[in-house]
Design a protein around this motif. Structure first.
Motif, PDB file in Angstrom:
ATOM      1  N   TYR A  95       0.775  -1.259   0.040  1.00 41.47           N
ATOM      2  CA  TYR A  95       0.141  -0.057  -0.080  1.00 41.47           C
ATOM      3  C   TYR A  95       0.935   1.350  -0.254  1.00 41.47           C
ATOM      4  O   TYR A  95       1.952   1.345   0.526  1.00 41.47           O
ATOM      5  CB  TYR A  95      -0.895  -0.016   1.225  1.00 41.47           C
ATOM      6  N   CYS A  96       0.568   2.258  -0.696  1.00 40.51           N
ATOM      7  CA  CYS A  96       1.011   3.633  -0.606  1.00 40.51           C
ATOM      8  C   CYS A  96       0.038   4.490   0.392  1.00 40.51           C
ATOM      9  O   CYS A  96      -1.273   4.449   0.315  1.00 40.51           O
ATOM     10  CB  CYS A  96       1.422   4.181  -1.831  1.00 40.51           C
ATOM     11  N   ALA A  97       0.651   5.473   0.809  1.00 40.50           N
ATOM     12  CA  ALA A  97      -0.070   6.376   1.739  1.00 40.50           C
ATOM     13  C   ALA A  97       0.413   7.847   1.761  1.00 40.50           C
ATOM     14  O   ALA A  97       1.665   7.914   1.266  1.00 40.50           O
ATOM     15  CB  ALA A  97      -0.367   6.025   3.309  1.00 40.50           C
ATOM     16  N   ALA A  98      -0.223   8.887   1.754  1.00 40.53           N
ATOM     17  CA  ALA A  98       0.157  10.122   1.502  1.00 40.53           C
ATOM     18  C   ALA A  98      -0.257  11.075   2.980  1.00 40.53           C
ATOM     19  O   ALA A  98      -1.341  10.675   3.357  1.00 40.53           O
ATOM     20  CB  ALA A  98      -0.487  10.914   0.260  1.00 40.53           C
ATOM     21  N   THR A  99       0.654  11.765   3.360  1.00 48.37           N
ATOM     22  CA  THR A  99       0.445  12.449   4.596  1.00 48.37           C
ATOM     23  C   THR A  99       0.903  13.967   4.294  1.00 48.37           C
ATOM     24  O   THR A  99       2.219  14.037   3.559  1.00 48.37           O
ATOM     25  CB  THR A  99       1.124  12.267   5.674  1.00 48.37           C
ATOM     26  N   PRO A 100       0.307  15.141   4.677  1.00 51.30           N
ATOM     27  CA  PRO A 100       0.799  16.502   4.479  1.00 51.30           C
ATOM     28  C   PRO A 100       1.500  16.817   5.738  1.00 51.30           C
ATOM     29  O   PRO A 100       1.903  18.154   6.017  1.00 51.30           O
ATOM     30  CB  PRO A 100      -0.418  16.927   4.603  1.00 51.30           C
ATOM     31  N   ARG A 101       1.518  15.838   6.586  1.00 53.35           N
ATOM     32  CA  ARG A 101       2.328  16.346   8.019  1.00 53.35           C
ATOM     33  C   ARG A 101       3.741  15.949   8.297  1.00 53.35           C
ATOM     34  O   ARG A 101       4.441  15.960   9.285  1.00 53.35           O
ATOM     35  CB  ARG A 101       1.593  15.527   9.317  1.00 53.35           C
ATOM     36  N   GLY A 102       4.316  16.052   7.022  1.00 52.00           N
ATOM     37  CA  GLY A 102       5.909  15.967   6.970  1.00 52.00           C
ATOM     38  C   GLY A 102       6.473  14.633   6.989  1.00 52.00           C
ATOM     39  O   GLY A 102       5.509  13.643   6.836  1.00 52.00           O
ATOM     40  N   TYR A 103       7.820  14.461   7.033  1.00 48.99           N
ATOM     41  CA  TYR A 103       8.382  13.226   7.083  1.00 48.99           C
ATOM     42  C   TYR A 103       7.910  12.255   8.253  1.00 48.99           C
ATOM     43  O   TYR A 103       9.194  12.036   9.030  1.00 48.99           O
ATOM     44  CB  TYR A 103       9.702  13.485   6.862  1.00 48.99           C
ATOM     45  N   VAL A 104       6.975  11.839   8.373  1.00 49.04           N
ATOM     46  CA  VAL A 104       6.621  10.938   9.586  1.00 49.04           C
ATOM     47  C   VAL A 104       6.897   9.408   9.498  1.00 49.04           C
ATOM     48  O   VAL A 104       6.805   8.550  10.361  1.00 49.04           O
ATOM     49  CB  VAL A 104       4.887  10.969   9.596  1.00 49.04           C
ATOM     50  N   CYS A 105       7.097   9.064   8.194  1.00 47.54           N
ATOM     51  CA  CYS A 105       7.654   7.477   7.720  1.00 47.54           C
ATOM     52  C   CYS A 105       6.511   6.569   8.203  1.00 47.54           C
ATOM     53  O   CYS A 105       5.556   6.434   7.558  1.00 47.54           O
ATOM     54  CB  CYS A 105       8.990   7.446   8.448  1.00 47.54           C
ATOM     55  N   TYR A 106       6.877   5.895   9.224  1.00 37.89           N
ATOM     56  CA  TYR A 106       5.854   4.740   9.572  1.00 37.89           C
ATOM     57  C   TYR A 106       5.063   5.014  10.609  1.00 37.89           C
ATOM     58  O   TYR A 106       4.593   3.778  10.930  1.00 37.89           O
ATOM     59  CB  TYR A 106       7.189   3.555   9.773  1.00 37.89           C
ATOM     60  N   ASP A 107       4.589   5.990  10.877  1.00 37.84           N
ATOM     61  CA  ASP A 107       3.555   6.124  11.698  1.00 37.84           C
ATOM     62  C   ASP A 107       2.222   6.057  10.821  1.00 37.84           C
ATOM     63  O   ASP A 107       1.754   7.356  10.570  1.00 37.84           O
ATOM     64  CB  ASP A 107       3.726   7.560  12.671  1.00 37.84           C
ATOM     65  N   SER A 108       1.535   5.171  10.650  1.00 36.07           N
ATOM     66  CA  SER A 108       0.521   4.987   9.576  1.00 36.07           C
ATOM     67  C   SER A 108      -0.822   5.845  10.210  1.00 36.07           C
ATOM     68  O   SER A 108      -1.333   6.207   9.303  1.00 36.07           O
ATOM     69  CB  SER A 108      -0.036   3.527   9.716  1.00 36.07           C
ATOM     70  N   THR A 109      -0.950   6.132  11.233  1.00 34.29           N
ATOM     71  CA  THR A 109      -1.869   7.080  11.878  1.00 34.29           C
ATOM     72  C   THR A 109      -1.760   8.521  11.480  1.00 34.29           C
ATOM     73  O   THR A 109      -2.913   9.185  11.419  1.00 34.29           O
ATOM     74  CB  THR A 109      -1.890   6.885  13.542  1.00 34.29           C
ATOM     75  N   GLU A 110      -0.714   8.860  10.815  1.00 30.18           N
ATOM     76  CA  GLU A 110      -0.458  10.175  10.316  1.00 30.18           C
ATOM     77  C   GLU A 110      -0.881  10.376   9.061  1.00 30.18           C
ATOM     78  O   GLU A 110      -0.752  11.367   8.301  1.00 30.18           O
ATOM     79  CB  GLU A 110       1.083  10.711  10.506  1.00 30.18           C
ATOM     80  N   TYR A 111      -1.240   9.282   8.287  1.00 25.18           N
ATOM     81  CA  TYR A 111      -1.401   9.265   6.502  1.00 25.18           C
ATOM     82  C   TYR A 111      -2.957   9.509   6.471  1.00 25.18           C
ATOM     83  O   TYR A 111      -3.926   8.811   7.116  1.00 25.18           O
ATOM     84  CB  TYR A 111      -0.800   7.852   6.358  1.00 25.18           C
ATOM     85  N   ASP A 112      -3.201  10.677   5.689  1.00 27.73           N
ATOM     86  CA  ASP A 112      -4.411  10.977   5.366  1.00 27.73           C
ATOM     87  C   ASP A 112      -5.278  10.138   4.156  1.00 27.73           C
ATOM     88  O   ASP A 112      -6.378   9.747   4.119  1.00 27.73           O
ATOM     89  CB  ASP A 112      -4.789  12.340   4.899  1.00 27.73           C
ATOM     90  N   TYR A 113      -4.475   9.686   3.316  1.00 26.38           N
ATOM     91  CA  TYR A 113      -4.934   8.979   2.075  1.00 26.38           C
ATOM     92  C   TYR A 113      -4.282   7.618   1.878  1.00 26.38           C
ATOM     93  O   TYR A 113      -2.711   7.644   2.030  1.00 26.38           O
ATOM     94  CB  TYR A 113      -4.885   9.739   0.752  1.00 26.38           C
ATOM     95  N   TRP A 114      -4.918   6.784   1.490  1.00 21.72           N
ATOM     96  CA  TRP A 114      -4.357   5.511   1.283  1.00 21.72           C
ATOM     97  C   TRP A 114      -4.736   4.619  -0.109  1.00 21.72           C
ATOM     98  O   TRP A 114      -6.077   4.738  -0.521  1.00 21.72           O
ATOM     99  CB  TRP A 114      -4.869   4.473   2.447  1.00 21.72           C
ATOM    100  N   GLY A 115      -3.973   3.990  -0.642  1.00 23.47           N
ATOM    101  CA  GLY A 115      -4.323   3.146  -2.022  1.00 23.47           C
ATOM    102  C   GLY A 115      -5.165   2.044  -1.428  1.00 23.47           C
ATOM    103  O   GLY A 115      -5.097   1.591  -0.297  1.00 23.47           O
ATOM    104  N   GLN A 116      -5.494   1.241  -2.565  1.00 19.26           N
ATOM    105  CA  GLN A 116      -6.371   0.150  -2.188  1.00 19.26           C
ATOM    106  C   GLN A 116      -5.221  -1.279  -2.226  1.00 19.26           C
ATOM    107  O   GLN A 116      -5.732  -2.304  -1.990  1.00 19.26           O
ATOM    108  CB  GLN A 116      -7.100  -0.110  -3.534  1.00 19.26           C
ATOM    109  N   GLY A 117      -4.141  -1.063  -2.605  1.00 18.56           N
ATOM    110  CA  GLY A 117      -2.984  -2.060  -2.444  1.00 18.56           C
ATOM    111  C   GLY A 117      -2.974  -2.689  -3.725  1.00 18.56           C
ATOM    112  O   GLY A 117      -3.843  -2.826  -4.638  1.00 18.56           O
ATOM    113  N   THR A 118      -1.622  -3.274  -3.803  1.00 16.13           N
ATOM    114  CA  THR A 118      -1.299  -4.372  -4.896  1.00 16.13           C
ATOM    115  C   THR A 118      -0.662  -5.394  -4.434  1.00 16.13           C
ATOM    116  O   THR A 118       0.230  -5.361  -3.500  1.00 16.13           O
ATOM    117  CB  THR A 118      -0.512  -3.401  -5.887  1.00 16.13           C
ATOM    118  N   GLN A 119      -1.058  -6.445  -5.024  1.00 19.08           N
ATOM    119  CA  GLN A 119      -0.466  -7.886  -4.392  1.00 19.08           C
ATOM    120  C   GLN A 119       0.914  -8.242  -5.267  1.00 19.08           C
ATOM    121  O   GLN A 119       1.042  -8.095  -6.149  1.00 19.08           O
ATOM    122  CB  GLN A 119      -1.433  -9.062  -4.816  1.00 19.08           C
ATOM    123  N   VAL A 120       1.672  -8.476  -4.415  1.00 18.23           N
ATOM    124  CA  VAL A 120       3.299  -8.905  -4.773  1.00 18.23           C
ATOM    125  C   VAL A 120       3.400 -10.463  -4.095  1.00 18.23           C
ATOM    126  O   VAL A 120       3.462 -10.668  -2.891  1.00 18.23           O
ATOM    127  CB  VAL A 120       4.247  -7.990  -4.090  1.00 18.23           C
TER     128      VAL A 120
END
Length: 124
Positions: A95-120
């Motif tokens: 999954y990719c995710a986007a946040t306007p809150r700066g370089y928060v990296c792996y804190d998933s709670t800080e991300y506003d938008y998420w994709g639907q995911g792609t299987q690997v």
């Protein structure tokens, strides 16, 4: 409609490569940091890599360091995850995710938008 769409997943043999794309629609990624996360069956979601809005800062989980490369092309409103030397343990939904809150990296709670995911899937 604001959304992220991942693509590029698939089935690959161990040692192979894939490039995932994360394209934004309805908004500009220029001011968003991006994170890539993955979730394997029966496991918790984990952060894989992240990149700042300018692209000047990147980070990788130890498990993928040296094999994965994150990059972005703001002109195309897209972020990429180049995955080389893939291993069976890389098998997951990414999954990719986007946040306007700066370089928060792996804190998933800080991300506003998420994709639907792609299987690997990495398997021989």
């Amino acid at each position: 409609q604001l959304q992220l769409v991942e693509s590029g997943g698939g089935l690959v043999q161990p040692g192979g490569s894939l490039r995932l794309s994360c394209a934004a629609s309805g908004f500009s990624l220029d001011y968003y940091a991006i994170g890539w996360f993955r979730q394997a069956p029966g496991k918790e979601r984990e952060g894989v890599s992240c990149i700042s809005s300018s692209g000047g800062n990147t980070n990788y989980a130890d498990s993928v360091k040296g094999r994965f490369t994150i990059s972005r092309d703001n002109a195309k409103n897209t972020v990429y995850l180049q995955m080389n030397s893939l291993r069976p343990e890389d098998t997951a939904v990414y999954y990719c995710a986007a946040t306007p809150r700066g370089y928060v990296c792996y804190d998933s709670t800080e991300y506003d938008y998420w994709g639907q995911g792609t299987q690997v899937t990495v398997s021989s």
